[in-house]
Design a protein around this motif. Structure first.
Motif, PDB file in Angstrom:
ATOM      1  N   ARG A   1     114.410 107.235   6.531  1.00 40.76           N
ATOM      2  CA  ARG A   1     115.105 107.843   5.404  1.00 40.76           C
ATOM      3  C   ARG A   1     114.488 107.342   4.098  1.00 40.76           C
ATOM      4  O   ARG A   1     113.818 106.307   4.071  1.00 40.76           O
ATOM      5  N   THR A   2     114.730 108.071   3.029  1.00 39.95           N
ATOM      6  CA  THR A   2     114.255 107.673   1.703  1.00 39.95           C
ATOM      7  C   THR A   2     115.385 107.886   0.702  1.00 39.95           C
ATOM      8  O   THR A   2     116.014 108.947   0.693  1.00 39.95           O
ATOM      9  N   ALA A   3     115.644 106.876  -0.111  1.00 45.37           N
ATOM     10  CA  ALA A   3     116.720 106.940  -1.097  1.00 45.37           C
ATOM     11  C   ALA A   3     116.181 106.632  -2.484  1.00 45.37           C
ATOM     12  O   ALA A   3     115.205 105.878  -2.637  1.00 45.37           O
TER      13      ALA A   3
ATOM     14  N   GLU B   1     111.924 104.920  -5.406  1.00 47.67           N
ATOM     15  CA  GLU B   1     112.267 105.526  -4.132  1.00 47.67           C
ATOM     16  C   GLU B   1     112.010 104.504  -3.039  1.00 47.67           C
ATOM     17  O   GLU B   1     110.898 103.969  -2.935  1.00 47.67           O
TER      18      GLU B   1
ATOM     19  N   GLU C   1     119.937 116.058   2.634  1.00 49.01           N
ATOM     20  CA  GLU C   1     118.957 115.008   2.898  1.00 49.01           C
ATOM     21  C   GLU C   1     117.936 115.484   3.923  1.00 49.01           C
ATOM     22  O   GLU C   1     118.289 116.160   4.892  1.00 49.01           O
TER      23      GLU C   1
ATOM     24  N   VAL D   1     116.437 112.642  -0.613  1.00 50.14           N
ATOM     25  CA  VAL D   1     117.706 113.295  -0.936  1.00 50.14           C
ATOM     26  C   VAL D   1     117.479 114.305  -2.055  1.00 50.14           C
ATOM     27  O   VAL D   1     116.732 114.042  -3.006  1.00 50.14           O
TER      28      VAL D   1
END
Length: 272
Positions: free
Chosen positions: A133-135, A191, A82, A64
């Motif tokens: 996905r990566t947050a 992350e 994103e 993100v």
């Protein structure tokens, strides 16, 4: 939040709006910063065509980002975007699934937006991401060691900030659940890479089914609030309605497949 694909150049576009009025700063500087980072990933001047500004951020890693569109005294906008590891389905696959989904009737931007809606809705309903996905999780928001991370299907956890920045931490997993590791005291956060690396075929199929329904809904002839209808040749049909009798999307085939990815125990304990 707009989504882009990793491994492709990310071409950002923006229009400054004051309600319905477009603002047109003479010069605009764009700064792209990864969530949790203290330095910009890329920055530069935007190009303008009418009231639309564009900026090529190059290839960005999965994650993100916060994009700052700085038009000086005229306007400044902050827009999160994103970058994901892949789509639920390609636009070509969706168009090939129905002869009605031509580019003339449904433009690329409209179809892409609907795909984003489907991906977000599927994650809301199941708690799981069917795309990589990566947050970023700030240290203060990271569960204590042994607590459950707020993401299913965790692939890796990496340190952000501090002397161990970038190092990958060992993660204990139980099915789709993952337990929070102990992070270094000087880290600013972690992350978390999560989600299916390959979209399950059944999810891809019902994802396209749901997308087709969203695109065609306005042309169906059935009022938005209808829970039943009577065709001209007689009889009454009860419609599956989102929010009633366990229906989520209102499409039985879609809801049945999604239910299989959300075990009943998750519903009972409220983990999401």
């Amino acid at each position: 939040m707009a989504r882009y694909l990793a491994g492709r150049a990310v071409n950002l576009t923006h229009t400054f709006l004051d309600d319905e009025t477009a603002l047109t700063p003479e010069t605009v500087t764009v700064t792209v910063t990864r969530a949790g980072a203290t330095t910009a990933t890329t920055t530069g001047a935007a190009t303008r065509a009418g009231d639309v500004y564009t900026y090529s951020a190059g290839m960005l890693a999965e994650g993100v980002y916060l994009v700052r569109w700085d038009g000086g005294a005229t306007a400044v906008d902050l827009v999160p975007v994103e970058v994901t590891g892949g789509p639920l389905f390609t636009i070509t696959e969706l168009r090939d699934s129905d002869d009605e989904l031509t580019a003339q009737r449904f433009g690329t931007a409209q179809v892409r937006n609907v795909r984003d809606v489907v991906e977000s809705e599927f994650q809301r309903i199941t708690g799981r991401s069917f795309t990589p996905r990566t947050a970023f999780l700030a240290a203060a928001d990271t569960p204590s060691p042994g607590g459950l991370l707020p993401f299913y299907d965790v692939r890796s956890v990496a340190v952000v900030g501090g002397v161990d920045a970038g190092s990958v931490l060992p993660v204990d997993r139980l099915g789709q659940f993952a337990y929070a590791p102990e992070i270094p005291a000087d880290a600013t956060g972690v992350e978390v890479a999560y989600g299916f690396t390959t979209t399950p075929p059944g999810i891809r199929r019902v994802g396209m089914l749901y997308a087709r329904w969203l695109l065609m809904a306005e042309r169906s002839g059935i009022p938005d609030r209808a829970t039943s209808f009577q065709p001209a040749d007689g009889g009454t049909y009860t419609l599956s309605t989102p929010g009633r009798a366990g229906a989520e999307t209102g499409i039985p085939d879609v809801d049945a497949v999604l239910k299989g990815y959300r075990p009943d125990i998750i519903n009972s304990v409220g983990v999401a």
